[in-house]
Design a protein around this motif. Sequence first.
Motif, short mmCIF file in Angstrom:
data_model
loop_
_atom_site.label_atom_id
_atom_site.label_comp_id
_atom_site.label_asym_id
_atom_site.label_seq_id
_atom_site.Cartn_x
_atom_site.Cartn_y
_atom_site.Cartn_z
N GLU A 219 -5.45 21.49 -24.55
CA GLU A 219 -4.17 22.05 -24.98
C GLU A 219 -3.73 23.17 -24.04
O GLU A 219 -2.56 23.24 -23.65
CB GLU A 219 -4.29 22.60 -26.41
N SER A 220 -4.70 24.03 -23.67
CA SER A 220 -4.39 25.13 -22.74
C SER A 220 -3.94 24.58 -21.40
O SER A 220 -2.97 25.08 -20.80
CB SER A 220 -5.62 26.02 -22.55
N GLU A 221 -4.64 23.55 -20.94
CA GLU A 221 -4.29 22.95 -19.64
C GLU A 221 -2.91 22.28 -19.71
O GLU A 221 -2.12 22.38 -18.77
CB GLU A 221 -5.36 21.92 -19.24
N LEU A 222 -2.64 21.63 -20.85
CA LEU A 222 -1.34 20.97 -21.02
C LEU A 222 -0.22 22.01 -21.06
O LEU A 222 0.82 21.83 -20.43
CB LEU A 222 -1.35 20.16 -22.32
N TRP A 307 12.20 31.75 5.24
CA TRP A 307 11.58 33.02 4.86
C TRP A 307 11.36 33.02 3.34
O TRP A 307 12.26 32.66 2.58
CB TRP A 307 12.49 34.19 5.23
N VAL A 308 10.14 33.38 2.92
CA VAL A 308 9.85 33.41 1.48
C VAL A 308 9.15 34.71 1.13
O VAL A 308 8.45 35.31 1.96
CB VAL A 308 8.96 32.21 1.04
N ILE A 309 9.35 35.12 -0.09
CA ILE A 309 8.55 36.21 -0.66
C ILE A 309 7.57 35.55 -1.62
O ILE A 309 7.97 34.83 -2.52
CB ILE A 309 9.43 37.28 -1.34
N SER A 310 6.28 35.73 -1.38
CA SER A 310 5.27 34.97 -2.11
C SER A 310 4.34 35.88 -2.89
O SER A 310 4.11 37.04 -2.53
CB SER A 310 4.47 34.08 -1.15
N ASN A 311 3.79 35.31 -3.97
CA ASN A 311 2.80 35.99 -4.80
C ASN A 311 1.61 35.06 -4.97
O ASN A 311 1.78 33.86 -5.22
CB ASN A 311 3.39 36.34 -6.17
N TYR A 312 0.41 35.61 -4.84
CA TYR A 312 -0.80 34.80 -4.92
C TYR A 312 -1.78 35.43 -5.90
O TYR A 312 -1.85 36.66 -6.04
CB TYR A 312 -1.48 34.70 -3.56
N LYS A 313 -2.55 34.55 -6.56
CA LYS A 313 -3.59 35.03 -7.47
C LYS A 313 -4.75 34.04 -7.46
O LYS A 313 -4.54 32.83 -7.47
CB LYS A 313 -3.03 35.18 -8.89
N ILE A 314 -5.98 34.58 -7.42
CA ILE A 314 -7.16 33.72 -7.48
C ILE A 314 -7.42 33.33 -8.94
O ILE A 314 -7.36 34.17 -9.84
CB ILE A 314 -8.40 34.44 -6.90
N LEU A 315 -7.70 32.06 -9.16
CA LEU A 315 -8.04 31.59 -10.51
C LEU A 315 -9.08 30.48 -10.42
O LEU A 315 -9.27 29.86 -9.37
CB LEU A 315 -6.79 31.13 -11.27
N ASP A 316 -9.77 30.26 -11.54
CA ASP A 316 -10.72 29.14 -11.65
C ASP A 316 -9.96 27.96 -12.22
O ASP A 316 -9.44 28.03 -13.34
CB ASP A 316 -11.90 29.50 -12.56
N TYR A 317 -9.89 26.89 -11.47
CA TYR A 317 -9.19 25.69 -11.94
C TYR A 317 -10.12 24.49 -11.80
O TYR A 317 -10.54 24.15 -10.70
CB TYR A 317 -7.90 25.46 -11.15
N LYS A 318 -10.48 23.91 -12.95
CA LYS A 318 -11.38 22.76 -12.99
C LYS A 318 -12.68 23.03 -12.25
O LYS A 318 -13.18 22.22 -11.47
CB LYS A 318 -10.69 21.52 -12.43
#
Length: 505
Positions: A219-222, A307-318
């Motif tokens: 459910e969380s993944e969906l 040109w882009v303004i980007s945001n990144y975050k480390i996460l655990d995925y699968k």
Amino acid sequence: MKLFKTLINKINNSIKKRRLDSDEVLEFDRINNVLCLNRIKVISIALIVLSIYFFYADCFLFNTFKCEIYKRTLFLIHFIIFDLSIIFLFFYRWIIKKNDYDGIKIQKLIIKFYVFFSVLLGTITSINSQRLTDNIYNYIIIIFFTAILFPIEPKYKLFVYLINHIFFILKISNASYDYYKMLADQINSTTVVVVAIFISFSMYKYKIDEFLRKNRLKESELNFKKLFEVNPFPLFITTIKDGKIIMANKKAMKFYGISEEKLKMLDSEDFYKNTDERKLMIEQLKNEKSIENYIVEHKKLSGEIKWVISNYKILDYKGEKCILGGVTDITELKRMEDKLAGYAFIDPLTGISNRRKGLESLKELINKTQKGNYEFAICFIDINGLKKVNDLYGHKEGDFFIITVCNTIKSSIGKEDILFRYGGDEFIILFPDKTKEEVDIQLKQINNSIDKLNRIKNKPYKISISIGLYYYESNMNLTIDEIIKFADDKMYEQKIKYRNNRKIY
């Protein structure tokens, strides 16, 4: 009896706390049924193979044993096991494909029958063994075997174990000739049944908890995927290790001009104009875990730079460390910024570099001379007679005069040369890394262009300029103001000669 009733109530209460809704019950039963049926399949195959040895033992190894009831009972048990295993395997594919509501109920009935019949056969085998070995190993093994391998409703398991255990206790009481051994067997077997009940409860509870965890995770993944997809900005998930793109929303695919098929063949480096930017970003991300408002140039599949303004975050995925990245297209803003920045360095009248930009360029050339063998020339230019033109013909004509002189100079110098308006009627040309001979040729070209201009322009005034030239070499140590003053002084010398009506170059 009161103890068993209390036990049943505790089991019911505990499972009610983890109550599933109707859809979840059906899904749980389907998954659990498949698990149990696959285990029955493996057991059935093993029993068919073992049946060869069982029948060999029945026909030859126990041939001399005189108790016919024991031998016939044992043979009958082995025959039933063999037949039921064959029948189950024959119908296995049909049973396992039944995924509708009625099919799941049939599967549950088959599993319950198998558990009940397994315990019953174990009970009968152990009772039969009293005629030969006087042990209850078969009964203990089958109780533990069904408790661990078949996580079905504890209430039903309790019913199966109680019915069979009562039958077992009564039979060994009649079959045993040693009272104390019989008493020990009853106590040990009862202990085993109680432990098996708790194991069954624990296994079933664990399976429900595991199912709920997986369901909540799904459910969380969906929900994550829905939020990921409906996000109005391009989003993507990539692996830290090799930059492989795991997922990208439709906005991202549209922004970068890629299809789902192409996405599988690309990695995140393909979207960077400069791949070193990603390496720097990864190093920063490893230290800080997230990066906000990182401005970088990205590349579309077509090669177009954005040109882009980007945001990144480390996460655990699968189970893997990944980067969740989001970008906002700021190409137009960047163009506007560059345009505005250009206005800050452009002279509005002539369209060439203004004093501020020109002095920065001069500073850069001075720095180059300090690093090695490098020289440049600076040429200070003043327009002659501008004040007179302004006074006689107006400032509009004066502006035209300035623009005409500026364009003439600009068209007469090289692309690498730097022309800027120093102020009013004054201009400066920087000649980077040129010899005196090369500069002289350029200045003659400027004078020739102005002479030509005077011939073709039908103006009531003559266009002319005064030039002051100064060479700066790497062994000199002068400030910007000092360098300009030397060039200005040279120009002033020519200006005086012009006023005396002497044309000197």
